[in-house]
Every structure is written in structure tokens, then in C-alpha cells.
Design a protein around this motif. Structure first.
Motif, PDB file in Angstrom:
ATOM      1  N   GLY A  59       0.816  -1.215   0.000  1.00 53.81           N
ATOM      2  CA  GLY A  59       0.000   0.000   0.000  1.00 53.81           C
ATOM      3  C   GLY A  59       0.844   1.257   0.000  1.00 53.81           C
ATOM      4  N   GLU A  60       1.946   1.252   0.758  1.00 51.15           N
ATOM      5  CA  GLU A  60       2.836   2.416   0.791  1.00 51.15           C
ATOM      6  C   GLU A  60       3.520   2.613  -0.550  1.00 51.15           C
ATOM      7  N   ALA A  61       3.940   1.523  -1.191  1.00 55.80           N
ATOM      8  CA  ALA A  61       4.572   1.654  -2.503  1.00 55.80           C
ATOM      9  C   ALA A  61       3.604   2.249  -3.515  1.00 55.80           C
ATOM     10  N   ARG A  62       2.354   1.844  -3.471  1.00 60.43           N
ATOM     11  CA  ARG A  62       1.359   2.422  -4.394  1.00 60.43           C
ATOM     12  C   ARG A  62       1.102   3.888  -4.056  1.00 60.43           C
ATOM     13  N   ARG A  63       1.090   4.210  -2.756  1.00 62.21           N
ATOM     14  CA  ARG A  63       0.883   5.609  -2.360  1.00 62.21           C
ATOM     15  C   ARG A  63       2.003   6.498  -2.882  1.00 62.21           C
ATOM     16  N   ARG A  64       3.212   5.945  -2.974  1.00 64.89           N
ATOM     17  CA  ARG A  64       4.358   6.699  -3.473  1.00 64.89           C
ATOM     18  C   ARG A  64       4.363   6.828  -4.991  1.00 64.89           C
ATOM     19  N   GLY A  65       3.449   6.142  -5.652  1.00 65.32           N
ATOM     20  CA  GLY A  65       3.334   6.308  -7.092  1.00 65.32           C
ATOM     21  C   GLY A  65       3.695   5.120  -7.942  1.00 65.32           C
ATOM     22  N   ASP A  66       4.003   3.969  -7.341  1.00 66.74           N
ATOM     23  CA  ASP A  66       4.331   2.778  -8.117  1.00 66.74           C
ATOM     24  C   ASP A  66       3.052   2.166  -8.670  1.00 66.74           C
ATOM     25  N   ASP A  67       2.905   2.171  -9.996  1.00 64.71           N
ATOM     26  CA  ASP A  67       1.705   1.615 -10.619  1.00 64.71           C
ATOM     27  C   ASP A  67       1.673   0.101 -10.520  1.00 64.71           C
TER      28      ASP A  67
END
Length: 247
Positions: A59-67
Motif C-alpha cells: 500500500g505504501e509503494a502504491r501511495r508513493r506512485g508505483d503503478d
């Protein structure tokens, strides 16, 4: 990418950092210390509740912008990322919590297929650390790992599903299973069982000369995994150039 180290794999261990730095040539890397390790709170549960840590990191990786997010787990971390993918895909509750962040692909490295492996000397040492007061003290002082007492549920009915029991539920999420032919913790029975249970959406790499975990990595393997990520995310299409004899 989310990188989940193995037992005792804290962020300050050189082998863990070396793997993360190698993978950063190919993807953004979110590296975590699972519960009970280093600066994280709680207690180590050997791949059970660690799926909640993986879910938070995805979830944190997606929040940082990783599609697209690939989870890469080593040893205990490998069991955690496999279990997380299966449980997140099926919507299965984990200790009353629903996993909300399904990965796009999974890589397991040096992972076990089942719990309570005692047929190798290194795993007997791990069980000694988990099951004795002195062992838990050694784990905390020497390795920076906090283990609860008891370390896992006593009754079989209360024990979590093992990796091989869930491997078939990871699909259609693609998975790469990486294991060394010199692994001193888990024999080749383990990756072969995982690959057979996972089915055609998984690929198995048995790596010559590779031992176990971050410290056993052979030269070029981390880069090889990083370069394979586009093929993995594409469902292993056009991956014939990555036959293991080319490593």
C-alpha cells in the motif's frame, strides 16, 4: 517493488542492503523490517502475521506512485509474500483483518514450502531459538529478533496455512520461485513443491552454486532477477532467454 528480508534480515545487514541496492537498478524498492525485527514493533511470527506487514508495504509503494508492485521475499520473507498474494487475492481474513493491497507479481527466494522443517541443521537451530528461553534471548541479543512464547499456535487447527497450501491460490498473479541447489536450510523438495502447487503461472529457477538467502546469492543473480521483472509482470511471456544455464 517491496523487498521482504528473511529471519534476522534487518535493514543494517550488509547482505540485505546489497540485494536492495542491486534491485534498485531495475525498480523502486521499498524495503521493510518485518514485525519483531530491528526497529519494527511486535514479535516475529515466522511468516504468519508478517503478511500484514507486506500488505502495508505494498500500500505504501502504491501511495508513493508505483503503478505496478512486485513483492520479493527471501526465506521467511518468501513465505510471507507468497501467502500475502494468495490471501489478498482471495479476500481471506488474516487474524480478523482483510488484506487490501494485492501485488502485481511475486518473487520468492529460498522459501520453504511448509512449516516446522527440522530435517536440516540450520532449521533445527532456528527451532531452538524459537522454542527455548535461552534461544529467544540469543535471537533478541545477537540477531535483533523478538520471538514470543509460545512462538506459534500449539493446536494444529489454529496454525496458519503453509505456503504450499496457498501456492495454488496465487494465480493469476505471476510468480517466480528462485532457489539454490546448495541451500542448506531447505532442500530442492521445497521449491519443486511450490512450483507444482502454483501451476503454469509460476516459473522455477534452480540456481547452481546458490546457497540460502541474501548471504548465499551468487554473482549476477540479483541483476538477473531485476532484468526478468518485465517478463514476470507480463506473465512470463517471451522469457526463453532467461533459461538458468545462462546465469
Amino acid at each position: 517493488m517491496v523487498l521482504v528480508p528473511g529471519f534476522s534480515g534487518t535493514l543494517d545487514r550488509p547482505a540485505v542492503r546489497s540485494m536492495a541496492e542491486g534491485l534498485r537498478w531495475h525498480a523502486n524498492v521499498t524495503m521493510i523490517e518485518t514485525r519483531g525485527h530491528g526497529r519494527s514493533t511486535g514479535f516475529c511470527t515466522f511468516g504468519d502475521r508478517e503478511v500484514l506487514d507486506v500488505d502495508a508495504a505494498v500500500g505504501e509503494a502504491r501511495r508513493r506512485g508505483d503503478d505496478q508492485v512486485v513483492t520479493v521475499g527471501v526465506s521467511m520473507g518468501g513465505a510471507a509474500v507468497l501467502r500475502h498474494a494468495a490471501l489478498a487475492r482471495t479476500g481471506t481474513l488474516v487474524h480478523g483483518h482483510r488484506l487490501r493491497h494485492r501485488p502485481d507479481a511475486v518473487v520468492t527466494i529460498s522459501a520453504t514450502s511448509r512449516w516446522f522443517v527440522r530435517d536440516t541443521a540450520p532449521m533445527r537451530r532456528i527451532h531452538w531459538m524459537a522454542e527455548t528461553a535461552l534461544g529467544r534471548l540469543v535471537a533478541r541479543v545477537v540477531f535483533g529478533v523478538r520471538i514470543p512464547s509460545p512462538p506459534w499456535p500449539v493446536l494444529p487447527a489454529d496454525q496458519p496455512s503453509g505456503p504450499v497450501d496457498l501456492a495454488g491460490q496465487v494465480a493469476p498473479i505471476p510468480m517466480l520461485i528462485v532457489h539454490g541447489d546448495l541451500d542448506e536450510y531447505f532442500s530442492l523438495e521445497h521449491p519443486r513443491a511450490l512450483a507444482a502447487a502454483a501451476g503454469p503461472t509460476a516459473r522455477l529457477w534452480v540456481v547452481p552454486g546458490f546457497g540460502h538467502g541474501e548471504v548465499g546469492v551468487v554473482p549476477g543473480l540479483v541483476d538477473r532477477i531485476g532484468r526478468y521483472l518485465p517478463h514476470l509482470l507480463d506473465g512470463h511471456r517471451h522469457d526463453s532467454g532467461f533459461a538458468m544455464e545462462n546465469i
